[in-house]
Motif scaffolding. Structure first.
Motif, mmCIF file in Angstrom:
data_model
loop_
_atom_site.group_PDB
_atom_site.id
_atom_site.type_symbol
_atom_site.label_atom_id
_atom_site.label_comp_id
_atom_site.label_asym_id
_atom_site.label_seq_id
_atom_site.Cartn_x
_atom_site.Cartn_y
_atom_site.Cartn_z
ATOM 1 N N MET A 1 -8.910 4.635 6.081
ATOM 2 C CA MET A 1 -9.868 4.226 5.079
ATOM 3 C C MET A 1 -9.319 3.052 4.254
ATOM 4 O O MET A 1 -10.052 2.138 3.922
ATOM 5 N N GLU A 2 -8.039 3.077 3.951
ATOM 6 C CA GLU A 2 -7.425 1.983 3.199
ATOM 7 C C GLU A 2 -7.452 0.694 4.004
ATOM 8 O O GLU A 2 -7.684 -0.377 3.451
ATOM 9 N N ALA A 3 -7.220 0.807 5.311
ATOM 10 C CA ALA A 3 -7.238 -0.389 6.160
ATOM 11 C C ALA A 3 -8.619 -1.031 6.136
ATOM 12 O O ALA A 3 -8.741 -2.260 6.087
ATOM 13 N N LYS A 4 -9.649 -0.214 6.145
ATOM 14 C CA LYS A 4 -11.020 -0.727 6.103
ATOM 15 C C LYS A 4 -11.276 -1.461 4.789
ATOM 16 O O LYS A 4 -11.849 -2.554 4.780
ATOM 17 N N LYS A 5 -10.820 -0.898 3.691
ATOM 18 C CA LYS A 5 -11.000 -1.544 2.384
ATOM 19 C C LYS A 5 -10.240 -2.867 2.328
ATOM 20 O O LYS A 5 -10.727 -3.840 1.757
ATOM 21 N N ASP A 6 -9.052 -2.893 2.921
ATOM 22 C CA ASP A 6 -8.264 -4.123 2.940
ATOM 23 C C ASP A 6 -8.971 -5.213 3.734
ATOM 24 O O ASP A 6 -9.004 -6.373 3.321
#
Length: 87
Positions: A1-6
């Motif tokens: 999920m963090e990768a998507k936000k990044d």
């Protein structure tokens, strides 16, 4: 999920942008790269291979659209993502 936000933060065009062509292509590219790694470890997983081909086709459509609308943004995007030009 963090990768998507990044990824969204890196490629967004405006503050609340999550659906522009650049963001969608970048997210699809991340999913395609992840699935490629999965298929190297699981070469007989044909269901995932079909999903990969669908994602590649969808990304190609987005890239053709962007190429017609804004050639400079298209060139910057493929350079940044390290993908080939679409024909």
């Amino acid at each position: 999920m963090e990768a998507k936000k990044d990824i969204i933060a890196k490629f967004k065009q405006s503050e609340n942008d999550t659906g522009s062509v650049q963001v969608q292509v970048a997210l699809l590219t991340a999913r395609i790269n992840h699935l490629n790694e999965h298929l190297k470890a699981n070469p007989k997983d044909n269901h995932s291979r079909r999903g990969l081909l669908q994602m590649v086709g969808k990304r190609k459509g987005f890239l053709l659209y962007l190429k017609e609308r804004d050639i400079e943004a298209y060139r910057n995007l493929i350079k940044e993502l390290g993908i080939r030009e679409v024909k």
